[in-house]
Design a protein around this motif. Structure first.
Motif, PDB file in Angstrom:
ATOM      1  N   ARG A  93      27.599  -3.435  61.625  1.00  0.00           N
ATOM      2  CA  ARG A  93      26.765  -2.257  61.828  1.00  0.00           C
ATOM      3  C   ARG A  93      27.460  -0.999  61.298  1.00  0.00           C
ATOM      4  NH1 ARG A  93      22.587  -2.847  65.000  1.00  0.00           N
ATOM      5  NH2 ARG A  93      22.572  -0.619  65.546  1.00  0.00           N
ATOM      6  N   PRO A  94      26.690  -0.055  60.792  1.00  0.00           N
ATOM      7  CA  PRO A  94      27.275   1.206  60.324  1.00  0.00           C
ATOM      8  C   PRO A  94      28.020   1.907  61.463  1.00  0.00           C
ATOM      9  CG  PRO A  94      24.987   1.027  59.642  1.00  0.00           C
ATOM     10  CD  PRO A  94      25.223  -0.085  60.607  1.00  0.00           C
ATOM     11  N   ASN A  95      29.127   2.553  61.111  1.00  0.00           N
ATOM     12  CA  ASN A  95      29.933   3.229  62.128  1.00  0.00           C
ATOM     13  C   ASN A  95      30.681   4.366  61.447  1.00  0.00           C
ATOM     14  OD1 ASN A  95      31.885   4.040  64.012  1.00  0.00           O
ATOM     15  ND2 ASN A  95      32.076   1.983  64.888  1.00  0.00           N
ATOM     16  N   ASP A  96      30.231   5.596  61.688  1.00  0.00           N
ATOM     17  CA  ASP A  96      30.882   6.746  61.054  1.00  0.00           C
ATOM     18  C   ASP A  96      32.082   7.252  61.858  1.00  0.00           C
ATOM     19  OD1 ASP A  96      29.575   7.852  63.186  1.00  0.00           O
ATOM     20  OD2 ASP A  96      28.328   9.226  62.014  1.00  0.00           O
ATOM     21  N   GLU A  97      32.466   6.494  62.894  1.00  0.00           N
ATOM     22  CA  GLU A  97      33.681   6.822  63.650  1.00  0.00           C
ATOM     23  C   GLU A  97      34.651   5.638  63.617  1.00  0.00           C
ATOM     24  OE1 GLU A  97      32.992   8.927  67.479  1.00  0.00           O
ATOM     25  OE2 GLU A  97      30.864   8.565  67.011  1.00  0.00           O
TER      26      GLU A  97
END
Length: 443
Positions: free
Chosen positions: A221-225
């Protein structure tokens, strides 16, 4: 003449004997053999009529301290310090057993041959000669043969400075490893110049641990952190950053004096001209290349426990080396480069070392070298790494790298320390013993 030859041969025998003590230091308190080597050194000194103390910082972590009286007690004392521990050696990689102390093809082989049981042996041989001949040094000599230099010095020099500073009372100056060896370099006219770099400075150590924090999650899953992404970006920024030129007094003097000796024009007016000057110095430039700038080299990474899990934390370690007078600006720039979500802390932190370039001590070292090699060109230089000088400089002692050796052209001296097939030329030990006899006797 017979005494001189005896001392030179004694240095070779002592070095071979010291190498045969396996004093491997694996770090983090894992070491062996230092006590046995210390007892041997103490016996050599006792045989020369010198009372030596063995002081343990922990079981087996032994340091030897002795004072050799000088002819003029009113003069400041000289500290002569070396370490007895060595880094690990895998015998399978070596041409000879690494703890054999074997002499082959004119070289003495073994772990510690150049780092730095050679220096310890030469010092012991000179002190023994003083005893035999009745000719003492001009000033008091404080001898320190210490443990744990190949790790953090917590059981050796740094511990002694913290717990027993009185042992070094009256010492104004110290000599130790990484300087005074011959380096053959071509001049502009095609001749060969023998440089003898004497260490007058060291970059400081600021080993850093970086910690990136983020939000854990599934790897699909996308995760910008993402902590790993944050860390990787910060490490890349540090690794690719071009640190500005900073010329310390030692580095400037090296460039100017070496350029003059080689007939190479020296222009230090801008970053580009400094880089061009270093390049024009050729082989000699490689000695100064690591010390015209600070450096930040990533060396360790750690993150995650499963490929499909984004971890909360990722860490890295950065080998940061600091020139004198630059640390505040360096750390501020590092903080800017790290970016959000990444913190730093010190793993090891030791200040740079800077001794006077133009001093009677440096002049005496140069005179001792020229006394054995009339064509010696003696120049100051800054060590890219570090030594136990970082401990003793805390006591206000001016520390120099002066462990003289004569080396054959093309000998890969800087590859010997911590390298495979470490060895030192027997003739080089003879030369170094003669130089130290001059220096320790007359300085």
């Amino acid at each position: 003449m017979a005494e001189r030859v005896q001392a030179e041969q004694h240095a070779v025998e002592l070095c071979s004997a010291l190498i045969r003590f396996d004093t491997t230091n694996r770090g983090n308190g894992d070491s062996e053999g230092e006590r046995d080597a210390a007892e041997y050194v103490a016996k050599v000194l006792a045989d020369a009529g010198i009372d030596a103390k063995i002081i343990e910082s922990a079981p087996g972590r032994a340091n030897v301290i002795a004072r050799v009286p000088g002819e003029d007690p009113s003069l400041p004392a000289l500290l002569v310090q070396g370490h007895l521990d060595v880094v690990p050696a895998d015998a399978a990689d070596w041409s000879v057993p690494p703890f054999s102390g074997e002499i082959r093809d004119g070289f003495l082989w073994g772990r510690g041959a150049t780092d730095m049981k050679d220096f310890c042996a030469m010092v012991l041989a000179v002190v023994a000669e003083f005893s035999r001949t009745g000719r003492g040094p001009r000033r008091d000599l404080v001898l320190a043969f210490v443990a744990d230099e190949e790790d953090k010095g917590d059981f050796g020099a740094h511990w002694l400075v913290a717990e027993h500073p009185g042992l070094f009372e009256g010492c104004a100056t110290a000599i130790s490893e990484s300087g005074g060896y011959s380096y053959h370099v071509p001049a502009a006219d095609g001749s060969i110049v023998r440089l003898y770099p004497v260490g007058t400075a060291e970059r400081g150590t600021a080993h850093l641990k970086l910690t990136a924090r983020g939000r854990a999650g599934h790897g699909s899953r996308p995760n910008d952190e993402n902590a790993v992404s944050r860390l990787a970006a910060a490490v890349d920024r540090l690794a690719s950053h071009r640190w500005p030129v900073h010329l310390t007094p030692t580095v400037r003097a090296f460039l100017e004096r070496t350029g003059k000796a080689l007939g190479v024009p020296v222009d230090l007016s801008s970053e580009s001209t400094v880089d061009a000057t270093v390049a024009a110095l050729g082989a000699a430039g490689s000695l100064v290349l690591p010390t015209v700038r600070n450096s930040t080299a990533p060396t360790m990474l750690d993150a995650g426990y499963k490929v499909n899990v984004i971890p909360t934390v990722a860490t890295a370690q950065i080998d940061t080396r600091v020139l004198p007078g630059t640390e505040d600006a360096l750390l501020a720039e590092i903080d800017r480069l790290l970016g959000p979500g990444v913190e730093r802390e010190f793993v090891a932190h030791q200040a740079p070392v800077q001794a006077p370039v133009d001093s009677p001590w440096f002049d005496a070292m140069a005179a001792a070298l020229r006394g054995e090699d009339a064509d010696a060109v003696v120049v100051p230089y800054c060590m890219g790494g570090g030594t136990d000088a970082k401990a003793f400089t805390k006591l206000g002692i001016a520390c120099y790298g002066f462990a003289p050796l004569s080396l054959p052209p093309g000998f890969p001296y800087r590859a010997m320390a911590h390298g495979v097939d470490e060895r030192v030329p027997v003739d080089g030990l003879h030369f170094g013993t003669r130089v130290l006899r001059r220096f320790l006797g007359d300085c």
